[in-house]
Design an enzyme around this catalytic site. Structure first.
Site, mmCIF file in Angstrom:
data_model
loop_
_atom_site.group_PDB
_atom_site.id
_atom_site.type_symbol
_atom_site.label_atom_id
_atom_site.label_comp_id
_atom_site.label_asym_id
_atom_site.label_seq_id
_atom_site.Cartn_x
_atom_site.Cartn_y
_atom_site.Cartn_z
ATOM 1 N N HIS A 177 -38.527 16.552 -48.956
ATOM 2 C CA HIS A 177 -37.463 16.792 -47.979
ATOM 3 C C HIS A 177 -37.531 15.704 -46.921
ATOM 4 O O HIS A 177 -38.614 15.240 -46.545
ATOM 5 C CB HIS A 177 -37.659 18.166 -47.329
ATOM 6 C CG HIS A 177 -36.719 18.435 -46.188
ATOM 7 N ND1 HIS A 177 -35.368 18.537 -46.359
ATOM 8 C CD2 HIS A 177 -36.953 18.638 -44.866
ATOM 9 C CE1 HIS A 177 -34.797 18.791 -45.193
ATOM 10 N NE2 HIS A 177 -35.749 18.845 -44.270
ATOM 11 N N CYS A 236 -30.251 15.842 -47.690
ATOM 12 C CA CYS A 236 -31.072 15.578 -46.502
ATOM 13 C C CYS A 236 -31.343 14.087 -46.359
ATOM 14 O O CYS A 236 -31.553 13.596 -45.249
ATOM 15 C CB CYS A 236 -32.374 16.349 -46.564
ATOM 16 S SG CYS A 236 -33.429 15.901 -47.936
#
Length: 1012
Positions: free
Chosen positions: A834, A454
């Site tokens: 994230h 990510c």
């Protein structure tokens, strides 16, 4: 009487004399006549009707027969018996064959004379049987039309119940055998009229007995899907389409396309023949059925059929545009076929050579209908040239031909293309298991997470959102010598993000090429460190190419063109095409790399000895500014990390790539909230800090004293000094990294600073002119490679003091910047979390035409709350996009600015601002601006890139088709569970599941998970 009539019609008397005598014979019918005389007259008149030498004799036969049958009906019933009718239908009459249309006309006329007689019921029964036999023998259009006329007048002759279904099926198949070899207009009109009569009969039967409709349509499909090379069905079948209820389209097409018994070859034939139906002049709704079948095939992902049929029939459909009677329906089908065929320009380029001739013909026509048609056709052409730009040799003549006609706006074009693609989720035929995995409503492409990637996905989407940078990358002409360069792979990745039909693309090749050597595949990494490494790699590659190009040019004899390798070396020979500089310099004078032009700025560091007032200046390049949080007097002894020039190894694990040092020296006056991340209050009405505050803190002077004392060359000893930094050259894209991770010396852990930072949509960066040169000052020449931040500028970055009153920098010019994108980090620490990103949506219409927002100035001045509200207000949903790996959704600026309030663990980490034109009109590169952002057309796609996208799009369609077939086979036996709410329905934007960042009820419960 029969003898007199026979002698009369064959005599040589004049026609008026014959007519007068015939009139006397007809009038005599009212008188009493014996049965024998009646039978003789019926026999004679029948012979005249069938075998008369001319039209007069046939006419006389009908007149006399009708007169005597009306007045002597009982005798006529004996004559026109069921045996007589059966003989006519099976054997004909004399030399006349039973298939002669005159036989049917005679029976039709006689039935009118016997309609009230009981014996006619027996005749109806005979006709029902014989008419079915005749249809099975495939009569010619003329005979079939006479039968249709008779059956329309005497519906009692139509077969009933099961025989009716068979009759309709056979009549449909008979129409499939119709052919018209005639070329004269009158003959063609007669043929069309005959077909219309037969189709009207079928319509009446379908209405009277609805049970016959579906078998008839099944027969139609069986005919047009036939793969028998010796049988070519007639396009007269198109006449049936207008009689099929429109509400049945969806049900029939869905049933047809999901039938596993239908072979692809049969479906291909059926679709091709339905497209041929567009040539039928009087058929209505043919285009609706063709498009419905095209959409139905796309819904079940049978893309191979769609590709084959489109390439085979697109020119035929285009040729129908020349004929006004079928032009409108043909344009509807042509538009759908071209707009949905988005994986390759092949279909559009098949019709390109014919466009100019058609446009000129329509202009000369001058009819109102032609003008309206031309406008719609021009819109289609604009859409296709926009979709497949990069072919000026093909499009120049077209643009010249349509230059005076209005064209659609860019937003309308993108909306039409997004809704028309085969993989569009707006397809009403796609549902349930067959739902297409198409792009979201944004029309943007996501990036598949390859396993804790990510950090890369968020950076790629951020760079892709930098419009000028993306367009310059796509404009580069990279030859074979640069096939393995990182810039070539980035160009290909940007191409896929722009033109792929996939909802999400897997950047495996780029990941392997761009991953820093110390990044372990599959493990969590820092997006800021990755961004620095990526930009530095791209910069160094181009510098190397420039050196090779320069060396090659120096070896070349002369500057003129040459046939050998000693000729002039172009930029393309070196592997890269020059890109127009940003600062308005000419191409030849600007030797900066693309990274320097887009992201490069210059920072001047000055140290002034507070004893002798001598000043030392050093100017260095930068690509991003690392902004530290000001320490609080109430905070625990946490050290904010500073940036470092050298790449950090994997063992360091610092999110910002900086060094870690313990806190020393006095702390400045605390800001309005705690910076430890422990006492953050999500419900705070106003964030304590803003991005301009952090920039001010970064640029604020600091005092060098005690163990950090400065060695003054003029004094020859360590002295107390003041050091300050100022931006002397503003980058086109300003990258700001918020140093959110600090080191706890007591616990020996790295913690995240969770302070909410206000993100203004616009701000002003103070930029100083280059300082004058003094004899006491020293300067270092600018270094070739891009540096992040010098050690001097970052050494004591987290322990700066309040600005000194001694010495004032020259007045700065404030350069406006507008927010372009934001990378968010969701999580509690640098070891977990994230990344996702927000990007300004320059393609959306919302927000256009808004009033110019007020920019916050990085000058240490307090800004009223009302000013912030002006900046933040007026942003509608759709102005911004949220990129969360594979998912791309619309959002708004308010969501970007308030995400930390809603989800305290989701904080801004990397921000990119775009330099804004002061006038708000033309920017420095000459492009038009919208909302302060540069806009313009996307660069034409080079052939090599277009081929790569076309190849991948075809592969994607094949994959989807294979998956659809697999799911269809499993659907019958598999039980499918349905979740009304997806796993991410109630999660924050940064969520990767139930334990994702910002989840857990909004609290600060620690979640031990890796970066996705």
């Amino acid at each position: 009487m029969d003898k007199i009539l026979e002698a009369l019609v064959s005599s040589s008397h004049s026609v008026p004399v014959k007519k007068a005598i015939v009139k006397k014979v007809v009038e005599a019918a009212e008188k009493e006549v014996t049965a024998e005389q009646c039978q003789a007259l019926y026999t004679l008149t029948t012979r005249l009707i069938f075998l008369g030498d001319d039209a007069f004799q046939k006419q006389v036969g009908f007149q006399v027969l009708e007169a005597y049958a009306r007045y002597h009906r009982a005798d006529f019933e004996l004559f026109f018996s069921k045996d007589f009718v059966l003989g006519l239908l099976q054997q004909g009459y004399g030399p006349l064959d039973s298939k002669d249309p005159a036989i049917v006309d005679y029976i039709h006329g006689c039935l009118r004379l016997l309609i009230s007689c009981p014996s006619v019921l027996d005749i109806f029964s005979i006709i029902q049987t014989e008419i079915l036999r005749m249809v099975c023998e495939r009569p010619e259009p003329a005979l079939c039309a006479r039968l249709a006329t008779m059956l329309s007048d005497f519906v009692q002759c139509i077969p009933r119940e099961k025989a009716a279904i068979l009759f309709c099926q056979q009549l449909v198949r008979t129409i499939g055998y119709f052919h018209c070899p005639a070329s004269q207009e009158q003959e063609l009109r007669e043929y069309v009229d005959q077909v219309t009569k037969v189709s009207t009969l079928l319509q009446n039967i379908w209405k009277a007995e609805p049970v016959t409709l579906l078998p008839s349509l099944q027969e139609v499909f069986a005919i047009i899907s036939s793969t028998d090379p010796s049988f070519d069905p007639s396009i007269a079948l198109a006449s049936l389409v207008q009689h099929i209820p429109l509400q049945m389209i969806t049900v029939l097409i869905k049933s047809l396309t999901t039938d596993q018994n239908v072979k692809d070859t049969s479906m291909t034939q059926a679709l091709c023949r339905m497209i041929d139906w567009l040539s039928w002049p009087l058929a209505h709704h043919v285009e609706m059925w063709v498009i419905a079948l095209l959409k139905g095939l796309a819904a079940v992902q049978k893309f191979t059929i769609l590709i084959d049929v489109t390439l085979l029939k697109i020119e035929l459909v285009f040729n129908r545009l020349w004929y006004p009677i079928v032009r409108q329906g043909a344009l509807v089908v042509l538009s759908h076929m071209l707009l949905s065929f988005q994986h390759s320009p092949e279909a559009f380029h098949l019709v390109v050579p014919h466009i100019v001739d058609l446009v000129q013909s329509l202009k000369r026509d001058g009819l109102p209908t032609s003008k309206a048609f031309l406008l719609h056709f021009t819109e289609l052409v604009h859409c296709m040239m926009y979709q497949y730009s990069g072919f000026p040799d093909l499009y120049d003549d077209i643009l010249e031909a349509i230059k005076e006609l209005p064209g659609p706006g860019e937003e309308k074009i993108k909306l039409v293309l997004n809704q028309s693609a085969w993989t569009s989720q707006s397809n009403s035929f796609a549902s349930g298991l067959l739902r297409l995995p198409g792009k979201s409503e944004t029309g943007k492409t996501g990036l598949i997470n390859l396993g804790n990637t990510c950090y890369m996905n968020s950076i790629i989407q951020t760079l892709f959102s930098a419009t000028d940078f993306r367009r310059r990358v796509l404009s580069l002409h990279l030859n074979d010598a640069t096939a393995n360069t990182l810039m070539k792979k980035l160009q290909l990745l940007f191409t896929f993000l722009s033109h792929t039909q996939r909802a999400a693309y897997a950047p495996r090749v780029f990941f392997e090429a761009s991953r820093p050597p110390w990044f372990n595949a599959g493990s969590q990494q820092d997006c800021s460190e990755y961004l620095r490494f990526l930009l530095d790699r791209l910069h160094e590659e181009e510098k190397t190419i420039q050196v090779l190009m320069s060396a090659k040019s120096n070896v070349s004899p002369g500057n003129g063109p040459s046939d050998d390798t000693g000729g002039e070396t172009s930029a393309e020979d070196a592997g890269v095409s020059p890109v127009a500089p940003v600062e308005g310099k000419s191409e030849g004078n600007d030797e900066r790399t693309l990274i320097e032009r887009m992201f490069g700025g210059r920072l001047s560091t000055g140290i002034r000895c507070m004893t002798c007032n001598s000043v030392s200046e050093k100017e260095e390049p930068f690509t991003d500014l690392s902004l530290a949080f000001c320490p609080s007097t109430t905070s625990s002894p946490l050290q904010t990390e500073g940036p470092s020039e050298e790449p950090r190894g994997p063992c360091q694990g610092a999110v910002n790539g900086g060094s870690e040092a313990p806190e020393v020296g006095p702390s400045p006056k605390p800001v309005t909230a705690s910076t430890t991340g422990v006492h953050f209050v999500p419900g705070s009405s106003e964030p304590p800090l803003s991005v301009p505050d952090l920039v001010d803190y970064f640029l604020a002077p600091e005092i060098l004293d005690k163990e950090n004392a400065y060695f003054c060359q003029k004094c020859g000893s360590l002295q107390r000094a003041e050091r300050g930094m100022r931006v002397v050259a503003a980058p086109e894209y300003l990258i700001l990294t918020l140093l959110r991770f600090s080191y706890d010396a007591k616990c020996h852990v790295r913690r995240k600073i969770l302070d909410n930072v206000a993100i203004p949509p616009l701000m002003r960066l103070p930029v100083h002119a280059p300082p004058p040169k003094h004899s006491s000052s020293s300067s270092s020449p600018p270094s070739s490679p891009l540096q992040v931040d010098s050690p001097e500028s970052s050494e004591n970055l987290a322990k700066k003091l309040k600005p000194s009153e001694v010495g004032v920098w020259p007045a700065a010019q404030f350069v406006p910047y507008i927010l372009s994108s934001v990378v968010m980090h969701s999580g509690m620490s640098s070891e977990s979390g994230h990344y996702y990103s927000y990007g300004r949506n320059l393609n959306g219409e919302p927000g256009n035409g808004q009033t110019e927002p007020i920019a916050l100035t990085c000058s240490g001045v307090t800004h009223p709350k009302q000013e912030v509200e002006v900046v933040c207000g007026g942003q509608a949903a759709g102005d911004w996009l949220l990129f969360n790996d594979s998912r791309v959704t619309f959002t708004s600026l308010g969501s970007v600015q308030n995400v930390t309030n809603r989800f305290p663990k989701d904080t801004a980490y990397v921000l990119i601002y775009r330099k804004q034109d002061v006038t708000g009109g033309q920017n420095s590169t000459g492009g038009v601006t919208t909302n302060g952002m540069r806009l313009g057309s996307e660069p034409p796609l080079q052939k090599e890139l277009m081929d790569a996208v076309t190849k991948d799009n075809k592969l994607f369609l094949q994959e989807q088709e294979l998956n659809a077939r697999t799911r269809a086979l499993q659907a019958a036996s598999a039980s499918c569970s349905f979740r009304p709410n997806g796993p991410d329905d109630n999660e924050p934007p940064g969520s990767c599941g139930p334990s994702g960042g910002g989840g857990g009820g909004g609290g600060f419960n620690t979640v031990n998970r890796l970066v996705f």
